[in-house]
Design an enzyme around this catalytic site. Structure first.
Site, PDB file in Angstrom:
ATOM      1  CD  GLU A 256      -2.226   1.258   2.922  1.00  0.00           C
ATOM      2  OE1 GLU A 256      -2.098   2.507   3.498  1.00  0.00           O
ATOM      3  OE2 GLU A 256      -2.462   0.361   3.590  1.00  0.00           O
TER       4      GLU A 256
ATOM      5  CB  CYS B   6      -2.046   5.856   3.542  1.00  0.00           C
ATOM      6  SG  CYS B   6      -3.175   5.337   4.554  1.00  0.00           S
TER       7      CYS B   6
END
Length: 292
Positions: A48, A85
């Site tokens: 990720e 994120c």
């Protein structure tokens, strides 16, 4: 740093490791992905990585709730000093009086906020380097900055930048993540320019659309474009905040992740660590112990 890199390399190449989950930068994630693929027996890496997480605010939503949306957006992109994120990195609006009023509220919130701390000197240094690259793009202007901290240490003020949609389309670097307390306000001339911005968006973990019912004619093609580019599409809300639930998808197309069919959060995250096996024509009773 070098120590973290060395530890990551040792873990990914260790023979006892069969799969890897990673959250971090694009550079780090792809380095581990390449390293795992070069093993004698390659293993999967679920990385990720960076994400721009665009937010589209349509004209009627802006006219009706612009100040409230600005408040929510400010809280979202300064949460944890932008070190999430799912932080919104781009906010895209159509030009006009509503957009200018919205921009004024958002800038005032940023200007009046105190600086917050960064997680480390290295992260702050990387943020400042990335911010310099963005600031070098012609047509990108800083319009608001948080108050500097009177204390020493790794404090970093939030910054709001502004540009036009034409500049966003001309300079691909503006689509890259700026991990920290920075966000770019992108002003479009019309709905067509907003649609092009969505169509040119790189893969992201999440995106958001703020739309009143009267905006739905514009929101429909935006939705069609963004659903191909994100793992999670939020309506009338922000991209920050990831609930661990059966429906959650915390993933997305490359470059947000290297495995777009997976999620790092939610029940489906378990599937990353499973491998399907088929037993064919197995005699009855033979696999009783194996399947127990």
């Amino acid at each position: 740093g070098e120590r973290e890199l060395a530890i990551g390399q040792e873990l990914v190449t260790h023979p006892a490791i069969a799969a890897v989950g990673f959250t971090g930068s694009f550079k780090g994630g792809m380095a581990l992905h390449k390293l795992a693929g070069a093993r004698a027996s390659p293993i999967p890496v679920f990385a990720e990585m960076g994400s721009i997480n665009p937010v589209f605010i349509l004209p009627d939503a802006l006219a009706r709730e612009g100040a409230a949306i600005a408040q929510k957006l400010f809280g979202s992109f300064t949460n944890s000093n932008g070190q999430m994120c799912t932080k919104p990195g781009l906010v895209i609006v159509q030009g006009g009086p509503g957009a200018e009023a919205f921009a004024e509220v958002l800038a005032a919130l940023v200007n009046s906020a105190p600086a917050q701390t960064m997680l480390s000197d290295r992260i702050r240094s990387s943020f400042l380097s990335r911010l310099h690259d963005v600031g070098e793009v012609p047509g990108v202007d800083a319009v608001a900055r948080s108050r500097p901290s009177p204390d020493s240490g790794i404090y970093q003020p939030a910054i709001l930048l502004r540009t036009a949609a034409a500049t966003l389309s001309r300079f691909p670097t503006l689509h890259d993540e700026c991990f920290g307390p920075a966000m770019i306000l992108v002003v479009c001339r019309d709905a067509e320019e907003m649609q092009r911005a969505a169509a040119n968006m790189p893969g992201a973990l999440a995106a958001a659309i703020f739309a009143a019912e009267s905006d739905h004619a514009v929101a429909q093609p935006l939705t069609a474009a963004l659903v191909r580019r994100v793992g999670r599409l939020v309506f009338n809300g922000l991209t920050t905040g990831v609930e661990v639930s059966p429906a959650m998808v915390h993933g997305g197309p490359y470059p947000a992740t290297n495995q777009p069919h997976t999620t790092a959060v939610g029940i489906m995250a378990l599937e990353r660590w499973c491998r399907p096996v088929c037993y064919q024509n197995a005699p009855e009773g033979l696999l009783a112990g194996e399947l127990r």
